[in-house]
Each structure stands twice: as structure tokens, then as C-alpha cells.
Design an enzyme around this catalytic site. Sequence first.
Site, PDB file in Angstrom:
ATOM      1  N   SER A 262       0.829  -1.214   0.000  1.00 49.48           N
ATOM      2  CA  SER A 262       0.000   0.000   0.000  1.00 49.48           C
ATOM      3  C   SER A 262       0.859   1.257   0.000  1.00 49.48           C
ATOM      4  CB  SER A 262      -0.878   0.007   1.256  1.00 49.48           C
ATOM      5  OG  SER A 262      -1.461   1.270   1.453  1.00 49.48           O
TER       6      SER A 262
ATOM      7  N   TYR B  62      -2.583   5.439  -5.418  1.00 48.47           N
ATOM      8  CA  TYR B  62      -3.839   6.173  -5.560  1.00 48.47           C
ATOM      9  C   TYR B  62      -3.654   7.246  -6.622  1.00 48.47           C
ATOM     10  CZ  TYR B  62      -6.003   4.167  -1.371  1.00 48.47           C
ATOM     11  OH  TYR B  62      -6.568   3.307  -0.459  1.00 48.47           O
TER      12      TYR B  62
ATOM     13  N   THR C 252      -5.392   2.082  -7.725  1.00 48.48           N
ATOM     14  CA  THR C 252      -6.691   1.994  -7.051  1.00 48.48           C
ATOM     15  C   THR C 252      -7.597   3.077  -7.605  1.00 48.48           C
ATOM     16  OG1 THR C 252      -5.626   1.095  -5.113  1.00 48.48           O
ATOM     17  CG2 THR C 252      -7.823   1.991  -4.788  1.00 48.48           C
TER      18      THR C 252
HETATM   19  C1  LIG Z   1      -7.578  -1.793   6.812  1.00 51.96           C
HETATM   20  C2  LIG Z   1      -7.612  -1.768   5.329  1.00 51.96           C
HETATM   21  C3  LIG Z   1      -6.781  -0.889   4.642  1.00 51.96           C
HETATM   22  C4  LIG Z   1      -6.809  -0.858   3.252  1.00 51.96           C
HETATM   23  N1  LIG Z   1      -5.935  -0.031   2.598  1.00 51.96           N
HETATM   24  C5  LIG Z   1      -5.932  -0.025   1.253  1.00 51.96           C
HETATM   25  C6  LIG Z   1      -5.003   0.785   0.557  1.00 51.96           C
HETATM   26  O1  LIG Z   1      -4.176   1.461   1.145  1.00 51.96           O
HETATM   27  N2  LIG Z   1      -5.070   0.770  -0.803  1.00 51.96           N
HETATM   28  C7  LIG Z   1      -5.974  -0.001  -1.489  1.00 51.96           C
HETATM   29  O2  LIG Z   1      -5.996   0.022  -2.722  1.00 51.96           O
HETATM   30  N3  LIG Z   1      -6.835  -0.786  -0.838  1.00 51.96           N
HETATM   31  C8  LIG Z   1      -6.830  -0.825   0.493  1.00 51.96           C
HETATM   32  N4  LIG Z   1      -7.697  -1.650   1.147  1.00 51.96           N
HETATM   33  C9  LIG Z   1      -8.561  -2.561   0.369  1.00 51.96           C
HETATM   34  C10 LIG Z   1      -7.837  -3.889   0.107  1.00 51.96           C
HETATM   35  O3  LIG Z   1      -6.795  -3.710  -0.827  1.00 51.96           O
HETATM   36  C11 LIG Z   1      -8.763  -4.956  -0.454  1.00 51.96           C
HETATM   37  O4  LIG Z   1      -9.407  -4.468  -1.605  1.00 51.96           O
HETATM   38  C12 LIG Z   1      -9.806  -5.449   0.542  1.00 51.96           C
HETATM   39  O5  LIG Z   1      -9.272  -5.464   1.856  1.00 51.96           O
HETATM   40  C13 LIG Z   1     -10.256  -6.850   0.160  1.00 51.96           C
HETATM   41  O6  LIG Z   1     -11.284  -7.270   0.984  1.00 51.96           O
HETATM   42  P1  LIG Z   1     -11.075  -8.226   2.257  1.00 51.96           P
HETATM   43  O7  LIG Z   1     -10.464  -7.390   3.315  1.00 51.96           O
HETATM   44  O8  LIG Z   1     -12.471  -8.631   2.577  1.00 51.96           O
HETATM   45  O9  LIG Z   1     -10.205  -9.385   1.845  1.00 51.96           O
HETATM   46  C14 LIG Z   1      -7.694  -1.699   2.529  1.00 51.96           C
HETATM   47  C15 LIG Z   1      -8.518  -2.582   3.224  1.00 51.96           C
HETATM   48  C16 LIG Z   1      -8.487  -2.620   4.604  1.00 51.96           C
HETATM   49  C17 LIG Z   1      -9.373  -3.611   5.311  1.00 51.96           C
END
Ligand SMILES: Cc1cc2nc3c(=O)[nH]c(=O)nc-3n(C[C@H](O)[C@H](O)[C@H](O)COP(=O)(O)O)c2cc1C
Length: 398
Positions: free
Chosen positions: A111, A164, A190
Site C-alpha cells: 500500500s 492512488y 486503485t
Molecule cells: C484496513 C484496510 C486498509 C486498506 N488499505 C488499502 C489501501 O491502502 N489501498 C488499497 O488500494 N486498498 C486498500 N484496502 C482494500 C484492500 O486492498 C482490499 O481491496 C480489501 O481489503 C479486500 O477485501 P477483504 O479485506 O475482505 O479481503 C484496505 C482494506 C483494509 C481492510
Amino acid sequence: MAPPPDLMLSIEDIKIAGSKKLPPMAREFYNSGSTTQITVTENTTAYNKYRLRPRVLVDVSTLNLSLNLFNQTFDFPLGISPTGIQAMAHPEGELATSRAAAKRNIPMAVSSFATYPVEEIVNAAREPNPPTPKAEQTPTPESSQPVGIELGRGGRGGHLIQLYTLRSRTLQTQILHRAESAGCKAIFLTADSPVLGVRYNELRNDFRTPPGLSWPMLNLSSEDIQAQTHDSGFMGANSDKHSWAREIPWLRSITNMEIWIKGVLTAEDVLLAREYGCDGVVVSNHGGRQLDGVLATVDALPECVRAAEGKIRVHVDGGIRSGVDVFKALALGAECCWIGRPVIWGLAYDGEKGVSRVLDILYDEFKRCMQLTGCRTLADITPAALARLCPDGTVARL
Ligand SMILES: Cc1cc2nc3c(=O)[nH]c(=O)nc-3n(C[C@H](O)[C@H](O)[C@H](O)COP(=O)(O)O)c2cc1C
């Protein structure tokens, strides 16, 4: 009560044990979705709309689960989605995740909100395996033995950088150059976050990243990020600069990494990703953290696969909590699945060991599901392996 370590048998067990170890503010930040929690819940429950159609009397003594991606061979079709602020779950954060991913030989997306620099995260995957103390050595159960090629830690690792659409092109460029030099193979752009989704927990708790943690990829110190809420500090941008027509050619002009669009939920956007020559899409709704009420990802998957027509890679994340879920997503046409929260729960439960446990559970469950459905290779996993539950309680072949 959290189950003891030797009873950590499912992702649900690790979710319960890991969540218990987290302070409430961190737990709610990680586990919640946006507003009414419909999408975060449906991402998982939607997998129950499908039942398996197993074939029997197939010789499943030898399997091939391996997947070629980013010019590498990975052990099985699973990757670690980018999630920010992993050091809030465990002090070693993304370093521990990177080690566990390399050991299981699966890809990891870093990330932009990582709490360690991408260079250190990639290098962590290259560290030699520490010798296992004698007392901790246990015989490996048959089902845990790898079937694909095992590189182990000390293998190459397989990292991607998540980006992003930021207000600052300079910062975007800096992140990409650092990631590419560190050895990342691809970008997950993203695309679902021109602004953040509304997360009530963050507002109610006045969520802030805890003191001592920084966002080195964004050049932000602990003091910088303490001064703002998560929402007000978000640097995402929504402008003409970030349209398909301007973002993708610009990315192509500054990097040789593969370009993937993360956050696609419709056939229309898959067609655009194809038109702009992207390498792949991740069908994702950000784990239900952006717009509540959008399609669950497994529901969006079939139309995205149809629109891809095999011309662009289609991956999926969101709500995947078992090897059977991975199998179902592949049967619906995904090439690979990615997981976010299960890794956070593994980290909170027991750092690198906890993440390894998560990955081993999913590997074993997926392998066993292949064996019990009579699939010997990933190519054997087709829509014929699924039936869909109908509203009247009957099931129908796909
Ligand atoms: C705590 C947290 C932080 C996240 N941070 C990002 C991020 O920085 N960039 C991003 O593209 N997606 C982020 N996501 C989304 C994840 O990449 C992913 O799409 C998602 O967690 C998948 O679903 P799941 O948690 O049910 O497996 C984040 C998700 C969570 C739960």
C-alpha cells in the site's frame, strides 16, 4: 473465547483471535466497511450463492496449483491485497507480511499507506529463513506440503505497488520510481477512491494512526499524520488529470511496471481497461470500505470476465475467507484471488507466524477442494464445477 494456537483451523478462528488482541479503535478501523456495512458483509455471504459440483474417481494424487504472473511462478492463485497501516496490527507490519508471502511464494501488493518503506518490505522477502528452533519443529502434515514450486523465503518475492490517483503527480512519480527500483513488478492503480468512503467508526473514534508510525511512501512522518484525521488527510484526487485518457498513458510513459486497475466492478470499465492497454483488472470494492451498497465482488465477477474475453487478466478480492471461496472465484473465471483483512488478523494474532498460518490454511483448503472436486490443474476449475442457488431453493448449473 479465542481458540488455542493448535486450534487455529480456519480464517474465522484467526479473525476472532487477532481481533481480540487489537485495541477497539484499530479493530473497528480494520474490520469495518463503510456506512451500513452491507457491502462488507455481502462480499463474504455472496459466495454462499454457489454450491460445488464435484467429479469423482479422478486421480488427484498429483496436482498443479501454480500460477504464472508477472513473469514468475507462484505456488497457488492467491495474493495479498494492499492494506495500509499494518504496523498498527503488529510492530513488524508489512515486513512480517512480506516474509510470510515469500515463504508461501505468493505475491504481495504494498500500500502507498504502508508503515515501512517499499525498499525494506521487498528486502524482507529476500532474507534467508531463520533456523527453526528445535523445540518448534513439528512434522509437516501431508496436506501442508507444497505441490507447486516452492521457493521459500530467500526466493524472489513478488511485490507490486499500490498507487492512488494523488493530487501530486510528483509524489506519484516518486512512489513509482522507488517501487520499480526496489523490484516491484506491477502497479495496482486503485481507481475506486477519488474520495474516501464514509466510515462511521473513524468519525466516531476520531481515528488517527497511532503515534510512532509513519507513511514513508508518502513522505509523511508520525507528527504529520497525527495532525489530521484519516479522512481529512487523504490525498486522493478527482480531476481531469486522473481520467482514463490521461492517467494510463502518463503511467505508461514513466514506468515499465505492469499497470493494473484495482476497483473495477462493471463490464464497461473492463472494456475501458482493455482499450487503454492495461495488463489486468482487480474486481474489487475496497473490501466494502468505499461506496456501501455496490455489487459484492463475486457478483460483479461474471460480467467482468465476460467483458474481458480472455484479452485482459481478471483477478478479484473482497470477502474471500476460505480455500473454497478461492475455488469458486476461479470457477467463475478469475485467474487469481487476493485477500486483505485475513492478513491483518494473522498479523494481529501472531505477526509473521500468524500471516503464515492464514496463507497455509487457505493453501490447504484450496488444494483439498481441488482434490475433492476432481480438479488436477487450475484449468480444470471451470463453471461446470458450480451450481447457483435459485430464489425458490433449487439449484441450477451455470
Ligand atoms: C484496513 C484496510 C486498509 C486498506 N488499505 C488499502 C489501501 O491502502 N489501498 C488499497 O488500494 N486498498 C486498500 N484496502 C482494500 C484492500 O486492498 C482490499 O481491496 C480489501 O481489503 C479486500 O477485501 P477483504 O479485506 O475482505 O479481503 C484496505 C482494506 C483494509 C481492510
